[in-house]
Design a protein around this motif. Structure first.
Motif, PDB file in Angstrom:
ATOM      1  N   GLN A  92       0.805  -1.221   0.000  1.00  0.00           N
ATOM      2  CA  GLN A  92       0.000   0.000   0.000  1.00  0.00           C
ATOM      3  C   GLN A  92       0.840   1.273   0.000  1.00  0.00           C
ATOM      4  O   GLN A  92       0.505   2.233  -0.684  1.00  0.00           O
ATOM      5  CB  GLN A  92      -0.940  -0.008   1.223  1.00  0.00           C
ATOM      6  N   ILE A  93       1.953   1.307   0.735  1.00  0.00           N
ATOM      7  CA  ILE A  93       2.589   2.619   0.914  1.00  0.00           C
ATOM      8  C   ILE A  93       4.022   2.731   0.381  1.00  0.00           C
ATOM      9  O   ILE A  93       4.553   3.833   0.327  1.00  0.00           O
ATOM     10  CB  ILE A  93       2.531   3.092   2.394  1.00  0.00           C
ATOM     11  N   LEU A  94       4.632   1.597  -0.030  1.00  0.00           N
ATOM     12  CA  LEU A  94       5.984   1.705  -0.599  1.00  0.00           C
ATOM     13  C   LEU A  94       5.916   2.511  -1.892  1.00  0.00           C
ATOM     14  O   LEU A  94       5.013   2.307  -2.715  1.00  0.00           O
ATOM     15  CB  LEU A  94       6.558   0.310  -0.870  1.00  0.00           C
ATOM     16  N   ASN A  95       6.852   3.431  -2.070  1.00  0.00           N
ATOM     17  CA  ASN A  95       6.912   4.332  -3.235  1.00  0.00           C
ATOM     18  C   ASN A  95       5.770   5.340  -3.262  1.00  0.00           C
ATOM     19  O   ASN A  95       5.601   6.045  -4.265  1.00  0.00           O
ATOM     20  CB  ASN A  95       6.953   3.556  -4.562  1.00  0.00           C
ATOM     21  N   LYS A  96       4.987   5.398  -2.194  1.00  0.00           N
ATOM     22  CA  LYS A  96       3.958   6.449  -2.102  1.00  0.00           C
ATOM     23  C   LYS A  96       4.301   7.386  -0.945  1.00  0.00           C
ATOM     24  O   LYS A  96       4.265   8.590  -1.100  1.00  0.00           O
ATOM     25  CB  LYS A  96       2.574   5.826  -1.892  1.00  0.00           C
ATOM     26  N   ASP A  97       4.634   6.793   0.193  1.00  0.00           N
ATOM     27  CA  ASP A  97       5.043   7.600   1.346  1.00  0.00           C
ATOM     28  C   ASP A  97       6.575   7.690   1.299  1.00  0.00           C
ATOM     29  O   ASP A  97       7.271   6.693   1.492  1.00  0.00           O
ATOM     30  CB  ASP A  97       4.576   6.901   2.635  1.00  0.00           C
ATOM     31  N   PRO A  98       7.123   8.904   0.984  1.00  0.00           N
ATOM     32  CA  PRO A  98       8.582   8.992   0.823  1.00  0.00           C
ATOM     33  C   PRO A  98       9.352   8.678   2.099  1.00  0.00           C
ATOM     34  O   PRO A  98      10.478   8.187   2.042  1.00  0.00           O
ATOM     35  CB  PRO A  98       8.811  10.449   0.391  1.00  0.00           C
ATOM     36  N   PHE A  99       8.761   8.961   3.263  1.00  0.00           N
ATOM     37  CA  PHE A  99       9.452   8.690   4.535  1.00  0.00           C
ATOM     38  C   PHE A  99       9.553   7.178   4.751  1.00  0.00           C
ATOM     39  O   PHE A  99      10.603   6.649   5.094  1.00  0.00           O
ATOM     40  CB  PHE A  99       8.699   9.351   5.708  1.00  0.00           C
ATOM     41  N   TYR A 100       8.428   6.487   4.523  1.00  0.00           N
ATOM     42  CA  TYR A 100       8.429   5.024   4.656  1.00  0.00           C
ATOM     43  C   TYR A 100       9.412   4.419   3.653  1.00  0.00           C
ATOM     44  O   TYR A 100      10.226   3.554   3.993  1.00  0.00           O
ATOM     45  CB  TYR A 100       7.007   4.496   4.405  1.00  0.00           C
ATOM     46  N   THR A 101       9.355   4.928   2.423  1.00  0.00           N
ATOM     47  CA  THR A 101      10.140   4.326   1.338  1.00  0.00           C
ATOM     48  C   THR A 101      11.640   4.446   1.608  1.00  0.00           C
ATOM     49  O   THR A 101      12.388   3.472   1.468  1.00  0.00           O
ATOM     50  CB  THR A 101       9.761   4.989   0.000  1.00  0.00           C
ATOM     51  N   VAL A 102      12.059   5.634   2.015  1.00  0.00           N
ATOM     52  CA  VAL A 102      13.506   5.815   2.217  1.00  0.00           C
ATOM     53  C   VAL A 102      13.990   4.945   3.392  1.00  0.00           C
ATOM     54  O   VAL A 102      15.087   4.378   3.361  1.00  0.00           O
ATOM     55  CB  VAL A 102      13.843   7.327   2.384  1.00  0.00           C
ATOM     56  N   ARG A 103      13.126   4.767   4.401  1.00  0.00           N
ATOM     57  CA  ARG A 103      13.535   3.920   5.545  1.00  0.00           C
ATOM     58  C   ARG A 103      13.528   2.444   5.169  1.00  0.00           C
ATOM     59  O   ARG A 103      14.409   1.692   5.541  1.00  0.00           O
ATOM     60  CB  ARG A 103      12.610   4.166   6.740  1.00  0.00           C
ATOM     61  N   ARG A 104      12.512   2.076   4.419  1.00  0.00           N
ATOM     62  CA  ARG A 104      12.407   0.662   4.007  1.00  0.00           C
ATOM     63  C   ARG A 104      13.642   0.268   3.207  1.00  0.00           C
ATOM     64  O   ARG A 104      14.164  -0.837   3.348  1.00  0.00           O
ATOM     65  CB  ARG A 104      11.117   0.492   3.178  1.00  0.00           C
ATOM     66  N   GLN A 105      14.087   1.201   2.343  1.00  0.00           N
ATOM     67  CA  GLN A 105      15.227   0.888   1.469  1.00  0.00           C
ATOM     68  C   GLN A 105      16.561   0.911   2.202  1.00  0.00           C
ATOM     69  O   GLN A 105      17.548   0.399   1.697  1.00  0.00           O
ATOM     70  CB  GLN A 105      15.255   1.881   0.295  1.00  0.00           C
TER      71      GLN A 105
END
Ligand code: SF4
Ligand code: SF4
Length: 306
Positions: A92-105
């Motif tokens: 749902q939120i990977l590549n949509k929420d930039p904060f989540y995405t940068v941390r996930r990566q």
């Protein structure tokens, strides 16, 4: 390739990873298992943490007018159910929420596969504790730590001893799932009833505290608001009365509607839109509920009899 490491080797692995990442781990502190910075493998607890480690990816509160910072973190001791939760949130939120995405990566999770089922847990309904998707996955049996890594992280295992039994994870998965059995979901997305008495029954004793959402490794809803320090996003809970309050009124003023929404989102809407249930069976929402509302009742309830 699966490697067989000793406890000393795990220490070496942690130090190797620590050359590139800030290392965190699950630790026992004052009777709770929490995540904090660690410097040695001996500090890692293999018990399920009291809360899900999702705040490595979604901060409880943060200013969203700032550029997301890249911080490389490695987290030892997350449980497979937590990591599965992050894969579900990715949908749902990977590549949509930039904060989540940068941390996930930039966060490397080292998940520990359970060897015994935790009280109340029902991960076997969702595949059990051995994952197909992981960064680095560890199975601790006796004196041995069996470790496998996604190709992105396999370099960290170079030099360690390949395991003689390359099927150890598959065998463990089969044995664990057979030993504990599972609660059958039986097409729960089709069985749940909008008009079920269950929602009003739960509402009779739910105190709307939101703990079920905050402790869940798959709940990602946030509130956005402005205050004197900037524009904030903060964990929110679909059970709280303010969650759906708008200028035109509240679309879910009744607690029973909000409870139904929570279970419909997990077992129907997500399944229909993403192909997956939004639950990993970790049981934290039950462990942390002050009035013992049990999500497993939603699965086992006989809706046809109503
Ligand atoms: S058991 Fe409860 S806390 Fe755990 S993933 Fe499912 S809904 Fe979330
Ligand atoms: S944790 Fe229990 S009491 Fe609190 S909101 Fe969730 S269901 Fe209600």
């Amino acid at each position: 390739m699966i490697y067989e490491l000793t406890e000393k080797d795990m220490e070496r692995l942690l130090q190797k990873i620590g050359e590139e990442y800030d290392v965190f781990g699950s630790k026992e502190e004052l009777g709770e298992v929490v995540f904090s910075k660690i410097s040695s493998f001996s500090e890692v607890s293999e018990k399920k943490s009291s809360y899900s480690p999702k705040d490595f990816l979604i901060k409880r509160s943060e200013n969203i007018l700032e550029i997301p910072r890249v911080e490389k973190k490695a987290v030892f001791g997350v449980k497979s159910c937590d990591l599965r939760g992050f894969y579900l949130m990715d949908l749902q939120i990977l590549n949509k929420d930039p904060f989540y995405t940068v941390r996930r990566q930039n966060t490397l999770f080292i998940n520990f596969v359970c060897t015994e089922k935790c009280p109340g847990g029902f991960c076997t309904s969702f595949g059990g504790p051995v994952l197909d998707d992981y960064d680095i996955q560890v199975l601790h049996i006796g004196q041995s730590y069996f470790v496998e890594a996604d190709p992105r992280y396999e370099g960290y295992l170079a030099g360690f001893r390949p395991a003689l039994d390359q099927d150890v994870f598959v065998k463990h998965s089969e044995e664990f799932n057979r030993k504990y059995g599972k609660i059958e979901l039986n097409g729960i997305e089709k069985r749940m009833k909008w008009s079920s008495k269950l929602w009003t029954e739960f509402a009779n004793y739910c105190i709307s505290c939101g703990a079920c959402n905050y402790s869940c490794p798959t709940c990602y809803c946030i509130d956005v608001y402005d205050d004197e320090t900037g524009r904030k996003k903060e964990w929110d809970s679909c059970i709280l009365e303010g969650f759906t309050r708008t200028a035109a009124g509240n679309v879910r003023p009744d607690l029973s509607d909000r409870l139904r929404q929570r279970f419909y989102h997990k077992f129907k809407y997500y399944k229909l839109s993403k192909g997956e249930y939004l639950c990993t069976g970790c049981n934290r929402c039950v462990d942390d509920c002050p009035v013992d509302i049990d999500i497993k009742e939603v699965i086992t309830h006989d809706y046809d009899k109503e």
